[in-house]
Motif scaffolding. Structure first.
Motif, PDB file in Angstrom:
ATOM      1  N   LEU A 185       0.927  -1.140   0.179  1.00 53.26           N
ATOM      2  CA  LEU A 185      -0.052   0.048   0.031  1.00 53.26           C
ATOM      3  C   LEU A 185       0.728   1.183  -0.105  1.00 53.26           C
ATOM      4  CD1 LEU A 185      -2.843  -1.174   2.469  1.00 53.26           C
ATOM      5  CD2 LEU A 185      -3.165  -0.415   0.154  1.00 53.26           C
ATOM      6  N   GLN A 186       1.800   1.302   0.806  1.00 53.40           N
ATOM      7  CA  GLN A 186       2.860   2.299   0.877  1.00 53.40           C
ATOM      8  C   GLN A 186       3.315   2.718  -0.422  1.00 53.40           C
ATOM      9  OE1 GLN A 186       5.546   1.555   4.070  1.00 53.40           O
ATOM     10  NE2 GLN A 186       3.734   1.825   5.673  1.00 53.40           N
ATOM     11  N   ARG A 187       4.166   1.611  -1.085  1.00 52.40           N
ATOM     12  CA  ARG A 187       4.798   1.834  -2.418  1.00 52.40           C
ATOM     13  C   ARG A 187       3.656   2.234  -3.381  1.00 52.40           C
ATOM     14  NH1 ARG A 187       8.143  -3.082  -0.927  1.00 52.40           N
ATOM     15  NH2 ARG A 187       6.414  -4.326  -1.502  1.00 52.40           N
ATOM     16  N   LEU A 188       2.468   1.599  -3.584  1.00 54.18           N
ATOM     17  CA  LEU A 188       1.485   2.140  -4.563  1.00 54.18           C
ATOM     18  C   LEU A 188       0.948   3.344  -4.243  1.00 54.18           C
ATOM     19  CD1 LEU A 188      -0.189  -1.347  -4.751  1.00 54.18           C
ATOM     20  CD2 LEU A 188       0.969  -0.034  -6.626  1.00 54.18           C
ATOM     21  N   ASN A 189       1.371   4.022  -3.016  1.00 50.04           N
ATOM     22  CA  ASN A 189       0.573   5.336  -2.658  1.00 50.04           C
ATOM     23  C   ASN A 189      -0.948   5.046  -2.700  1.00 50.04           C
ATOM     24  OD1 ASN A 189       2.657   7.442  -2.106  1.00 50.04           O
ATOM     25  ND2 ASN A 189       3.167   6.991  -4.234  1.00 50.04           N
ATOM     26  N   LEU A 190      -1.548   4.149  -2.268  1.00 52.14           N
ATOM     27  CA  LEU A 190      -2.789   3.728  -2.300  1.00 52.14           C
ATOM     28  C   LEU A 190      -3.407   3.477  -0.748  1.00 52.14           C
ATOM     29  CD1 LEU A 190      -3.192   1.375  -5.243  1.00 52.14           C
ATOM     30  CD2 LEU A 190      -3.777   4.056  -5.358  1.00 52.14           C
ATOM     31  N   ASP A 191      -4.730   4.109  -0.899  1.00 56.46           N
ATOM     32  CA  ASP A 191      -5.512   3.815   0.484  1.00 56.46           C
ATOM     33  C   ASP A 191      -6.065   2.389   0.267  1.00 56.46           C
ATOM     34  OD1 ASP A 191      -4.828   6.488   1.375  1.00 56.46           O
ATOM     35  OD2 ASP A 191      -6.701   7.372   0.484  1.00 56.46           O
ATOM     36  N   TYR A 192      -6.627   2.074  -0.884  1.00 53.28           N
ATOM     37  CA  TYR A 192      -7.017   0.739  -0.860  1.00 53.28           C
ATOM     38  C   TYR A 192      -6.586   0.070  -2.170  1.00 53.28           C
ATOM     39  CZ  TYR A 192     -10.244   2.553  -4.535  1.00 53.28           C
ATOM     40  OH  TYR A 192     -10.861   2.930  -5.427  1.00 53.28           O
ATOM     41  N   ILE A 193      -6.728  -1.276  -2.574  1.00 51.85           N
ATOM     42  CA  ILE A 193      -6.472  -1.981  -3.598  1.00 51.85           C
ATOM     43  C   ILE A 193      -7.611  -2.602  -3.993  1.00 51.85           C
ATOM     44  CG2 ILE A 193      -5.025  -3.873  -4.485  1.00 51.85           C
ATOM     45  CD1 ILE A 193      -2.925  -3.330  -2.210  1.00 51.85           C
ATOM     46  N   ASP A 194      -8.059  -2.565  -5.181  1.00 49.69           N
ATOM     47  CA  ASP A 194      -9.147  -3.187  -5.680  1.00 49.69           C
ATOM     48  C   ASP A 194      -9.212  -4.868  -5.579  1.00 49.69           C
ATOM     49  OD1 ASP A 194     -10.662  -0.765  -7.043  1.00 49.69           O
ATOM     50  OD2 ASP A 194      -8.560  -0.665  -7.825  1.00 49.69           O
ATOM     51  N   CYS A 195      -8.108  -5.277  -5.990  1.00 54.17           N
ATOM     52  CA  CYS A 195      -7.853  -6.613  -5.888  1.00 54.17           C
ATOM     53  C   CYS A 195      -6.671  -7.015  -5.424  1.00 54.17           C
ATOM     54  CB  CYS A 195      -8.055  -7.491  -7.400  1.00 54.17           C
ATOM     55  SG  CYS A 195      -9.831  -6.925  -8.186  1.00 54.17           S
ATOM     56  N   LEU A 196      -6.566  -7.871  -4.474  1.00 48.93           N
ATOM     57  CA  LEU A 196      -5.301  -8.699  -3.946  1.00 48.93           C
ATOM     58  C   LEU A 196      -5.515 -10.095  -4.238  1.00 48.93           C
ATOM     59  CD1 LEU A 196      -3.069  -8.504  -2.185  1.00 48.93           C
ATOM     60  CD2 LEU A 196      -4.237  -9.648  -0.396  1.00 48.93           C
ATOM     61  N   ALA A 197      -4.294 -10.756  -4.930  1.00 50.61           N
ATOM     62  CA  ALA A 197      -4.226 -12.140  -5.271  1.00 50.61           C
ATOM     63  C   ALA A 197      -3.218 -12.485  -4.457  1.00 50.61           C
ATOM     64  CB  ALA A 197      -4.036 -12.253  -6.714  1.00 50.61           C
ATOM     65  N   ILE A 198      -3.534 -13.839  -3.674  1.00 47.27           N
ATOM     66  CA  ILE A 198      -2.356 -14.362  -3.156  1.00 47.27           C
ATOM     67  C   ILE A 198      -1.438 -15.100  -4.252  1.00 47.27           C
ATOM     68  CG2 ILE A 198      -1.919 -16.466  -1.576  1.00 47.27           C
ATOM     69  CD1 ILE A 198      -3.273 -13.844  -0.338  1.00 47.27           C
ATOM     70  N   HIS A 199      -0.081 -14.790  -4.408  1.00 45.17           N
ATOM     71  CA  HIS A 199       0.526 -14.934  -5.446  1.00 45.17           C
ATOM     72  C   HIS A 199       1.393 -16.104  -5.499  1.00 45.17           C
ATOM     73  CE1 HIS A 199       3.803 -13.301  -8.377  1.00 45.17           C
ATOM     74  NE2 HIS A 199       2.993 -13.856  -8.968  1.00 45.17           N
ATOM     75  N   GLY A 200       0.866 -17.257  -6.438  1.00 43.17           N
ATOM     76  CA  GLY A 200       1.392 -18.410  -6.315  1.00 43.17           C
ATOM     77  C   GLY A 200       1.212 -19.331  -5.358  1.00 43.17           C
TER      78      GLY A 200
END
Length: 381
Positions: free
Chosen positions: A101-116
């Motif tokens: 969230l900090q790197r993206l400069n976002l308050d929220y993420i539309d979609c999170l995927a558990i990666h792998g």
């Protein structure tokens, strides 16, 4: 934001309307300026879904700078997915969420995927009480994450089990004309009203941006890449296809078919039948049907995948693609499991399990001779 040349589909139970092409940003790593140009060009062409991951080098950081200073449209007009690996404990996942969230400069993420979710152990981490899903669920409750899914490079049984947990609203997986092993996962995900995101159809789907002369001839009057996109876009169960453009120019060819999401035409069906006939005729009695009954192999050779690469090399001269993928065996861990065919000890365990009575040790040796080259790792490693 919409575009007359772009089509949009409902991303399963998330109810988000995604463009049928998504910009995967793994390769937007050359510089912040190149990332800026590529992202904003994609948006101008109607792409409204951007995908990144913790593991994609500086991708999250570059996107965060674009979101802060230079996104061509408002934040609400673009959907963002980032991906985080499954973790063995809650604290690790909590820290990763905060960092993304900090790197993206976002308050929220539309979609999170558990990666792998690639192994049974990864799935166990996800299902463990008070494990890595605890901070994810807390982030969903607080609005930091809107929707949850998973990506996978795993075996079909692991993918089906992950879908069957009913924890996820979408899935990112491999499925193409030249790799249809995951058809059952597409069917189950659709049955459960999950969004379906196809990973890397141009590259992992056969390096179709640099097709062989044989493949171009067989697919004419279409390009092999266009035919593969049409094979996928004609399937209404599939929501969106990843385009891993490194610069704006690499978006040009994919987006020529962004409005061609209708059923396969008679000539396209004829070409697909032609491809199948060529495979059967070229391989004859050596054709591996990809039934997977030869597994498990005591030497950990991924026999069906090795022989799939041989099928493609023999039938369509796709040797460069075969060398690219074959070189990853033994070098990419759970992202591309198994070892090379040269590890065969001719133990014979696989032979009685093969319904086609293939001489598997001989074919493994032949594949190794055809495709062995420089060892390769995953791009962001």
């Amino acid at each position: 934001m919409t575009n007359d040349r772009m089509r949009y589909r409902r991303f399963g139970k998330t109810n988000l309307q995604f463009s049928v092409f998504s910009l995967g940003t793994m390769r937007c790593l050359a510089s912040p300026a190149e990332a800026y140009r590529t992202v904003n060009h994609a948006i101008a062409q109607g792409i409204n879904h951007l995908e990144t991951a913790r593991g994609y080098g500086k991708s999250e950081q570059y996107l965060g700078e674009i979101f802060r200073t230079g996104l061509a449209v408002s934040r609400e007009q673009v959907y963002i997915t980032t991906k985080l690996p499954p973790a063995p404990n809650a604290d690790t996942m909590r820290n990763w969420l905060d960092e993304s969230l900090q790197r993206l400069n976002l308050d929220y993420i539309d979609c999170l995927a558990i990666h792998g979710i690639n192994t049974w152990e990864h799935l166990e981490w996800v299902l463990a009480p008070n494990g890595c899903m605890q901070p994810v669920q807390q982030a969903i409750a607080s609005g930091k994450i809107r929707h949850l899914g998973f990506s996978t490079h795993g075996s079909l049984d692991v993918i089906l089990a992950a879908i069957s947990t009913d924890l996820f609203e979408f899935v990112n997986l491999h499925y193409y004309y030249f790799f249809q092993r995951h058809a059952a996962a597409i069917a189950l995900a659709h049955q459960k009203d999950m969004g379906i995101f196809i990973i890397s159809p141009a590259d992992k789907g056969g390096r179709l941006y640099t097709p062989t002369a044989t493949l171009k001839e067989l697919c004419a009057p279409f390009s092999p890449l266009e035919l593969n996109y049409r094979f996928l876009l004609s399937d209404r169960r599939i929501t969106t296809l990843s385009v891993g453009a490194a610069n704006p120019d690499e978006l040009t060819e994919p987006l020529t078919v962004a409005d061609k999401d209708y059923p396969l035409t008679p000539i396209e069906v004829e070409i697909i039948e032609r491809l199948h006939t060529r495979m059967v005729d070229a391989l004859s009695t050596d054709l591996c049907s990809q039934c997977y009954k030869c597994l498990p192999c005591p030497e950990n050779i991924n026999i069906p995948e090795v022989l799939r690469l041989r099928n493609l090399a023999v039938a369509y001269d796709m040797t460069d693609y075969g060398q690219y993928r074959y070189g990853m065996f033994g070098n990419a861990g759970h992202w591309f499991p198994g070892v090379k065919g040269a590890n065969c000890t001719e133990c014979g365990d696989c032979l009685p399990r093969c319904p086609q009575q293939l001489d598997i040790p001989k074919l493994l040796t032949d594949t190794h001779q055809r495709l062995n080259g420089t060892p390769r790792r995953r791009l962001w490693d």
